[in-house]
Motif scaffolding. Structure first.
Motif, mmCIF file in Angstrom:
data_model
loop_
_atom_site.group_PDB
_atom_site.id
_atom_site.type_symbol
_atom_site.label_atom_id
_atom_site.label_comp_id
_atom_site.label_asym_id
_atom_site.label_seq_id
_atom_site.Cartn_x
_atom_site.Cartn_y
_atom_site.Cartn_z
ATOM 1 N N GLY A 30 2.103 5.266 8.317
ATOM 2 C CA GLY A 30 2.189 6.628 8.837
ATOM 3 C C GLY A 30 3.395 7.366 8.282
ATOM 4 N N VAL A 31 4.514 6.661 8.186
ATOM 5 C CA VAL A 31 5.725 7.259 7.626
ATOM 6 C C VAL A 31 5.483 7.688 6.185
ATOM 7 C CG1 VAL A 31 8.095 6.738 6.903
ATOM 8 C CG2 VAL A 31 7.305 6.023 9.159
ATOM 9 N N MET A 32 4.712 6.904 5.454
ATOM 10 C CA MET A 32 4.421 7.214 4.048
ATOM 11 C C MET A 32 3.276 8.226 3.902
ATOM 12 S SD MET A 32 6.729 5.625 2.506
ATOM 13 C CE MET A 32 6.263 5.776 0.801
ATOM 14 N N GLY A 33 2.715 8.681 5.036
ATOM 15 C CA GLY A 33 1.636 9.668 4.993
ATOM 16 C C GLY A 33 0.280 9.070 4.677
ATOM 17 N N LEU A 34 0.117 7.783 4.945
ATOM 18 C CA LEU A 34 -1.137 7.093 4.647
ATOM 19 C C LEU A 34 -1.811 6.649 5.940
ATOM 20 C CD1 LEU A 34 0.186 4.895 1.713
ATOM 21 C CD2 LEU A 34 -1.148 6.981 1.517
ATOM 22 N N GLN A 73 -8.134 5.970 6.185
ATOM 23 C CA GLN A 73 -8.967 6.719 5.233
ATOM 24 C C GLN A 73 -8.364 6.693 3.826
ATOM 25 O OE1 GLN A 73 -11.968 7.645 5.897
ATOM 26 N NE2 GLN A 73 -11.793 7.143 8.062
ATOM 27 N N SER A 74 -7.030 6.731 3.749
ATOM 28 C CA SER A 74 -6.350 6.647 2.445
ATOM 29 C C SER A 74 -6.646 5.307 1.775
ATOM 30 C CB SER A 74 -4.834 6.785 2.610
ATOM 31 O OG SER A 74 -4.489 7.954 3.285
ATOM 32 N N ILE A 75 -6.582 4.252 2.570
ATOM 33 C CA ILE A 75 -6.838 2.908 2.041
ATOM 34 C C ILE A 75 -8.273 2.821 1.517
ATOM 35 C CG2 ILE A 75 -6.992 0.449 2.618
ATOM 36 C CD1 ILE A 75 -4.778 1.000 4.746
ATOM 37 N N LEU A 76 -9.209 3.299 2.316
ATOM 38 C CA LEU A 76 -10.614 3.233 1.916
ATOM 39 C C LEU A 76 -10.896 4.128 0.711
ATOM 40 C CD1 LEU A 76 -12.290 3.122 5.421
ATOM 41 C CD2 LEU A 76 -12.035 1.244 3.785
ATOM 42 N N ARG A 77 -10.185 5.222 0.590
ATOM 43 C CA ARG A 77 -10.361 6.111 -0.574
ATOM 44 C C ARG A 77 -9.908 5.412 -1.853
ATOM 45 N NH1 ARG A 77 -6.946 11.596 -1.557
ATOM 46 N NH2 ARG A 77 -7.374 11.724 -3.774
ATOM 47 N N ILE A 92 0.834 -1.202 0.000
ATOM 48 C CA ILE A 92 0.000 0.000 0.000
ATOM 49 C C ILE A 92 0.868 1.252 0.000
ATOM 50 C CG2 ILE A 92 -1.697 1.309 1.341
ATOM 51 C CD1 ILE A 92 -2.798 -1.494 2.250
ATOM 52 N N GLY A 93 2.013 1.171 0.626
ATOM 53 C CA GLY A 93 2.921 2.311 0.679
ATOM 54 C C GLY A 93 3.409 2.765 -0.682
ATOM 55 N N THR A 94 3.330 1.898 -1.674
ATOM 56 C CA THR A 94 3.752 2.293 -3.022
ATOM 57 C C THR A 94 2.825 3.337 -3.620
ATOM 58 O OG1 THR A 94 2.542 0.514 -4.158
ATOM 59 C CG2 THR A 94 4.807 0.029 -3.461
ATOM 60 N N CYS A 95 1.667 3.560 -3.014
ATOM 61 C CA CYS A 95 0.705 4.543 -3.506
ATOM 62 C C CYS A 95 0.979 5.943 -2.994
ATOM 63 C CB CYS A 95 -0.705 4.175 -3.053
ATOM 64 S SG CYS A 95 -1.343 2.726 -3.851
ATOM 65 N N ALA A 96 1.840 6.088 -2.033
ATOM 66 C CA ALA A 96 2.076 7.400 -1.429
ATOM 67 C C ALA A 96 2.362 8.430 -2.517
ATOM 68 C CB ALA A 96 3.228 7.323 -0.448
ATOM 69 N N GLY A 97 1.657 9.527 -2.437
ATOM 70 C CA GLY A 97 1.857 10.603 -3.404
ATOM 71 C C GLY A 97 0.886 10.584 -4.572
ATOM 72 N N ASP A 98 0.194 9.479 -4.810
ATOM 73 C CA ASP A 98 -0.756 9.426 -5.927
ATOM 74 C C ASP A 98 -1.908 8.474 -5.607
ATOM 75 O OD1 ASP A 98 -2.021 9.823 -8.316
ATOM 76 O OD2 ASP A 98 -0.489 8.848 -9.538
ATOM 77 N N ARG A 124 -5.401 -4.153 11.350
ATOM 78 C CA ARG A 124 -3.992 -4.503 11.588
ATOM 79 C C ARG A 124 -3.075 -3.738 10.652
ATOM 80 N NH1 ARG A 124 -3.816 -10.831 11.226
ATOM 81 N NH2 ARG A 124 -1.634 -10.367 10.889
ATOM 82 N N VAL A 125 -3.446 -3.656 9.381
ATOM 83 C CA VAL A 125 -2.616 -2.951 8.399
ATOM 84 C C VAL A 125 -2.540 -1.470 8.758
ATOM 85 C CG1 VAL A 125 -2.437 -2.263 5.974
ATOM 86 C CG2 VAL A 125 -3.034 -4.621 6.559
ATOM 87 N N ALA A 126 -3.668 -0.875 9.150
ATOM 88 C CA ALA A 126 -3.702 0.550 9.477
ATOM 89 C C ALA A 126 -2.820 0.889 10.673
ATOM 90 C CB ALA A 126 -5.141 0.992 9.735
ATOM 91 N N LYS A 127 -2.529 -0.082 11.527
ATOM 92 C CA LYS A 127 -1.665 0.147 12.687
ATOM 93 C C LYS A 127 -0.178 0.076 12.349
ATOM 94 C CE LYS A 127 -2.850 -2.780 15.874
ATOM 95 N NZ LYS A 127 -3.315 -3.557 17.017
ATOM 96 N N GLU A 128 0.167 -0.368 11.156
ATOM 97 C CA GLU A 128 1.579 -0.500 10.787
ATOM 98 C C GLU A 128 2.242 0.879 10.721
ATOM 99 O OE1 GLU A 128 3.623 -3.069 10.468
ATOM 100 O OE2 GLU A 128 2.010 -4.438 11.014
ATOM 101 N N PRO A 129 3.349 1.056 11.433
ATOM 102 C CA PRO A 129 4.031 2.355 11.444
ATOM 103 C C PRO A 129 4.469 2.820 10.054
ATOM 104 C CG PRO A 129 4.964 0.884 13.110
ATOM 105 C CD PRO A 129 3.988 0.089 12.301
ATOM 106 N N TYR A 130 4.779 1.892 9.179
ATOM 107 C CA TYR A 130 5.248 2.239 7.836
ATOM 108 C C TYR A 130 4.227 3.093 7.090
ATOM 109 C CZ TYR A 130 6.886 1.783 3.044
ATOM 110 O OH TYR A 130 7.296 2.059 1.774
#
Length: 127
Positions: free
Chosen positions: A93-97, A100-104, A48-54, A85-91
């Motif tokens: 947050g670091v990526m700015g996600l 709500q980002s996942i659901l969007r 999911i972090g690969t989506c950061a920024g777009d 569980r995924v939403a609690k992953e610190p990574y």
């Protein structure tokens, strides 16, 4: 051209991180162990972090993580334990996600399950 090369390098780095995590998990598992967890929150967070920024144009790799995180449920209930569980992953947050980002991104990623405000609320107290 530089931006494209930079994006390619970033995706390659993330792919290698995911590969290392998968291989480390496979190495740690012996023949007598139970099957791997379908909701490996660390691996899904990396995808999911690969989506950061777009968030409007998520990659296929990102969408695989998004659809899996939202789709792994407890039967037909509203509970979304994998997403929580995924939403609690610190990574993430670091990526700015966040959740709500996942659901969007979920509908854009061709997710077919109904999601709405209640989906994120099911994780309250868990995230």
């Amino acid at each position: 051209m530089e931006r494209s090369l930079c994006q390619h390098h970033r995706l390659l780095t993330i792919f290698l991180l995911v590969l290392v995590l998968v291989l480390a998990g496979a190495e740690a598992q012996s023949p007598g162990c139970k099957a791997p967890d379908p909701c490996d929150s660390q691996v899904l967070a990396l995808l999911i972090g690969t989506c950061a920024g777009d968030l409007d144009h998520p990659s296929e790799m990102c969408c695989e993580g998004v659809v899996a995180a939202v789709g792994i449920r407890l039967g037909d209930t509203v509970e979304v334990p994998c997403l929580c569980r995924v939403a609690k992953e610190p990574y993430l947050g670091v990526m700015g996600l966040d959740i709500q980002s996942i659901l969007r991104m979920y509908p854009t990623c061709d997710g077919v399950l109904p999601v709405g405000p209640g989906t994120a609320e099911a994780c309250q107290g868990r995230v």
